[in-house]
Motif scaffolding. Sequence first.
Motif, PDB file in Angstrom:
ATOM      1  N   THR A 117     -14.280 -34.468  -9.781  1.00  0.00           N
ATOM      2  CA  THR A 117     -13.144 -34.598  -8.838  1.00  0.00           C
ATOM      3  C   THR A 117     -11.899 -35.142  -9.738  1.00  0.00           C
ATOM      4  OG1 THR A 117     -13.349 -35.380  -6.226  1.00  0.00           O
ATOM      5  CG2 THR A 117     -11.111 -35.557  -6.490  1.00  0.00           C
ATOM      6  N   GLN A 118     -12.707 -36.116 -10.140  1.00  0.00           N
ATOM      7  CA  GLN A 118     -11.226 -36.910 -11.865  1.00  0.00           C
ATOM      8  C   GLN A 118     -11.373 -35.205 -12.708  1.00  0.00           C
ATOM      9  OE1 GLN A 118     -12.960 -40.125 -13.744  1.00  0.00           O
ATOM     10  NE2 GLN A 118     -14.016 -40.286 -11.692  1.00  0.00           N
ATOM     11  N   SER A 119     -12.525 -34.096 -12.812  1.00  0.00           N
ATOM     12  CA  SER A 119     -11.723 -33.472 -13.725  1.00  0.00           C
ATOM     13  C   SER A 119     -11.211 -32.150 -13.355  1.00  0.00           C
ATOM     14  CB  SER A 119     -13.450 -32.470 -13.572  1.00  0.00           C
ATOM     15  OG  SER A 119     -13.775 -31.998 -12.448  1.00  0.00           O
ATOM     16  N   ARG A 120     -10.398 -32.520 -11.993  1.00  0.00           N
ATOM     17  CA  ARG A 120      -9.915 -31.326 -10.773  1.00  0.00           C
ATOM     18  C   ARG A 120      -8.091 -32.086 -10.672  1.00  0.00           C
ATOM     19  NH1 ARG A 120     -12.368 -27.966  -6.860  1.00  0.00           N
ATOM     20  NH2 ARG A 120     -10.467 -26.377  -7.478  1.00  0.00           N
ATOM     21  N   ILE A 121      -8.158 -33.044 -10.454  1.00  0.00           N
ATOM     22  CA  ILE A 121      -6.837 -33.583 -10.423  1.00  0.00           C
ATOM     23  C   ILE A 121      -5.456 -33.583 -10.897  1.00  0.00           C
ATOM     24  CG2 ILE A 121      -8.132 -35.876  -9.210  1.00  0.00           C
ATOM     25  CD1 ILE A 121      -7.400 -37.392 -12.444  1.00  0.00           C
ATOM     26  N   PHE A 122      -5.692 -33.221 -12.259  1.00  0.00           N
ATOM     27  CA  PHE A 122      -4.204 -31.990 -12.388  1.00  0.00           C
ATOM     28  C   PHE A 122      -4.072 -30.716 -12.441  1.00  0.00           C
ATOM     29  CE2 PHE A 122      -5.100 -35.635 -15.211  1.00  0.00           C
ATOM     30  CZ  PHE A 122      -3.888 -36.884 -14.893  1.00  0.00           C
ATOM     31  N   GLU A 123      -4.660 -30.020 -11.762  1.00  0.00           N
ATOM     32  CA  GLU A 123      -4.793 -28.162 -11.303  1.00  0.00           C
ATOM     33  C   GLU A 123      -3.671 -28.542  -9.987  1.00  0.00           C
ATOM     34  OE1 GLU A 123      -8.438 -27.494  -9.773  1.00  0.00           O
ATOM     35  OE2 GLU A 123      -9.550 -27.809 -12.126  1.00  0.00           O
ATOM     36  N   PRO A 124      -2.491 -27.152 -10.187  1.00  0.00           N
ATOM     37  CA  PRO A 124      -1.889 -27.143  -9.389  1.00  0.00           C
ATOM     38  C   PRO A 124      -2.857 -26.411  -8.017  1.00  0.00           C
ATOM     39  CG  PRO A 124      -0.905 -26.562 -11.559  1.00  0.00           C
ATOM     40  CD  PRO A 124      -2.409 -26.602 -11.372  1.00  0.00           C
ATOM     41  N   PHE A 125      -1.878 -27.103  -7.343  1.00  0.00           N
ATOM     42  CA  PHE A 125      -2.720 -26.743  -5.375  1.00  0.00           C
ATOM     43  C   PHE A 125      -3.944 -27.670  -5.034  1.00  0.00           C
ATOM     44  CE2 PHE A 125       0.159 -23.567  -6.871  1.00  0.00           C
ATOM     45  CZ  PHE A 125       1.345 -23.304  -5.736  1.00  0.00           C
ATOM     46  N   PHE A 126      -4.897 -28.347  -6.260  1.00  0.00           N
ATOM     47  CA  PHE A 126      -5.909 -29.089  -5.705  1.00  0.00           C
ATOM     48  C   PHE A 126      -5.773 -30.154  -4.792  1.00  0.00           C
ATOM     49  CE2 PHE A 126      -9.176 -32.028  -6.898  1.00  0.00           C
ATOM     50  CZ  PHE A 126     -10.459 -32.021  -6.547  1.00  0.00           C
ATOM     51  N   THR A 127      -6.544 -30.763  -4.028  1.00  0.00           N
ATOM     52  CA  THR A 127      -5.968 -31.697  -3.366  1.00  0.00           C
ATOM     53  C   THR A 127      -7.095 -32.121  -2.534  1.00  0.00           C
ATOM     54  OG1 THR A 127      -4.788 -32.494  -1.323  1.00  0.00           O
ATOM     55  CG2 THR A 127      -5.016 -30.547  -1.224  1.00  0.00           C
ATOM     56  N   THR A 128      -7.794 -33.159  -2.684  1.00  0.00           N
ATOM     57  CA  THR A 128      -8.635 -34.187  -1.314  1.00  0.00           C
ATOM     58  C   THR A 128      -8.225 -33.947   0.112  1.00  0.00           C
ATOM     59  OG1 THR A 128      -8.391 -36.255  -2.075  1.00  0.00           O
ATOM     60  CG2 THR A 128     -10.259 -34.418  -3.396  1.00  0.00           C
ATOM     61  N   LYS A 129      -6.904 -34.468  -0.147  1.00  0.00           N
ATOM     62  CA  LYS A 129      -6.085 -34.393   1.882  1.00  0.00           C
ATOM     63  C   LYS A 129      -6.573 -33.736   2.554  1.00  0.00           C
ATOM     64  CE  LYS A 129      -2.453 -37.106  -0.592  1.00  0.00           C
ATOM     65  NZ  LYS A 129      -0.799 -37.185  -1.159  1.00  0.00           N
ATOM     66  N   GLU A 130      -6.373 -33.415   3.882  1.00  0.00           N
ATOM     67  CA  GLU A 130      -6.651 -32.594   4.783  1.00  0.00           C
ATOM     68  C   GLU A 130      -5.651 -31.994   4.727  1.00  0.00           C
ATOM     69  OE1 GLU A 130      -5.503 -34.703   8.969  1.00  0.00           O
ATOM     70  OE2 GLU A 130      -6.313 -36.546   7.796  1.00  0.00           O
ATOM     71  N   LYS A 131      -5.482 -30.509   5.013  1.00  0.00           N
ATOM     72  CA  LYS A 131      -4.383 -29.242   5.297  1.00  0.00           C
ATOM     73  C   LYS A 131      -2.896 -30.646   6.245  1.00  0.00           C
ATOM     74  CE  LYS A 131      -3.802 -24.460   6.612  1.00  0.00           C
ATOM     75  NZ  LYS A 131      -3.995 -23.654   7.417  1.00  0.00           N
ATOM     76  N   GLY A 132      -2.194 -29.505   5.217  1.00  0.00           N
ATOM     77  CA  GLY A 132      -0.952 -30.487   6.046  1.00  0.00           C
ATOM     78  C   GLY A 132      -0.913 -31.974   5.707  1.00  0.00           C
ATOM     79  N   LYS A 133      -1.198 -32.603   4.759  1.00  0.00           N
ATOM     80  CA  LYS A 133      -1.689 -33.995   4.352  1.00  0.00           C
ATOM     81  C   LYS A 133      -0.982 -33.575   2.518  1.00  0.00           C
ATOM     82  CE  LYS A 133      -1.996 -36.051   8.050  1.00  0.00           C
ATOM     83  NZ  LYS A 133      -0.304 -37.075   8.901  1.00  0.00           N
ATOM     84  N   GLY A 134      -0.262 -33.019   1.950  1.00  0.00           N
ATOM     85  CA  GLY A 134       0.001 -32.467   0.547  1.00  0.00           C
ATOM     86  C   GLY A 134      -0.554 -31.239   0.154  1.00  0.00           C
TER      87      GLY A 134
END
Length: 325
Positions: A117-134
């Motif tokens: 997850t840390q390796s992708r956190i700055f990617e545009p549109f990458f989120t671990t939140k459920e749909k509609g939350k981020g």
Amino acid sequence: MLAFSRKQFLELKVVDVNSVIEDMERLLRPLIGENIELVTRLSTEAGHTRADAGQLEQVIMNLVVNAKDAMPEGGKLTVQSRDVTVRQEFHEPRFIQPGRYAVISVSDTGHGMDKETQSRIFEPFFTTKEKGKGTGLGLSTVYGIVKQSNGYVFAESEPGAGTTFFVYLPRVEESAEESSPAKSPQNEAGGCETVLLVEDEESVRELVRLTLTARGYKVLEAENGECGLRIAEDFKEHIDILITDVVMPGMGGRELAKKLLALRPGISVLYLSGYTEDTVVTQGALGPDTAFLQKPFTLQNLAKKVRDVLRSKSAPKSIAKSASC
């Protein structure tokens, strides 16, 4: 996306890092909620950096919202500043140009992140939140602003052990040119009008609500178009302005505005979107003269835009009501 690609226009000036953080405290405390303890530890040695003060506020706000979301059951959030000198022999798993930096860190006691997850956190549109939350744009915006300010940003985290984000900004020895936008007269402009806020992303909705209520507005909020329409139908008093996201699940902002204008003729409308104004207009979602504010926006730009829309000739009812506030 403009921030991530380093093409966003920044008004770079010498700012005091501690002043920016101190000015934001009054907004951060109600934003994070009562179940999260906010601690600030500011070093007198943190000094000055050359940055866009409004965008630096946006960086801190996005990191704080991210930390809040990582602690749904509550916890502790710490914002710190310090002075760090990076030397040539600095051995870290990341490269930082040697020099003196003003460092801002935002730490939480939340669930933490694994290495993938840390390796992708700055990617545009990458989120671990459920749909509609981020939207997945918060951290990529942070990355773009920091890089455009000739700085560095990275995170340290372990699952179950919380996360700390570090922002390294090159120090300068000049005196600060002006105070943070949080103190500027333009940013303090407010009113007593009633706002209907419709935004499906919770963090954005909270930020807008907090910013406007702090300036005297009465805010009715809804998480989608259908809910917003019901609120407008049930609310018996005057509503001065609709602030709505353009694209939402179900009823979008344009359809909501159309129905609301039929229900309440003369209401002002301000659209929000992560897409650029040109893109939204050329795709036919909005007319060319529509009031529009692109995400991410700074707090002072939001406050100013709302006042501008309410003062415009297209909202005579809002102007009349404002005069009697």
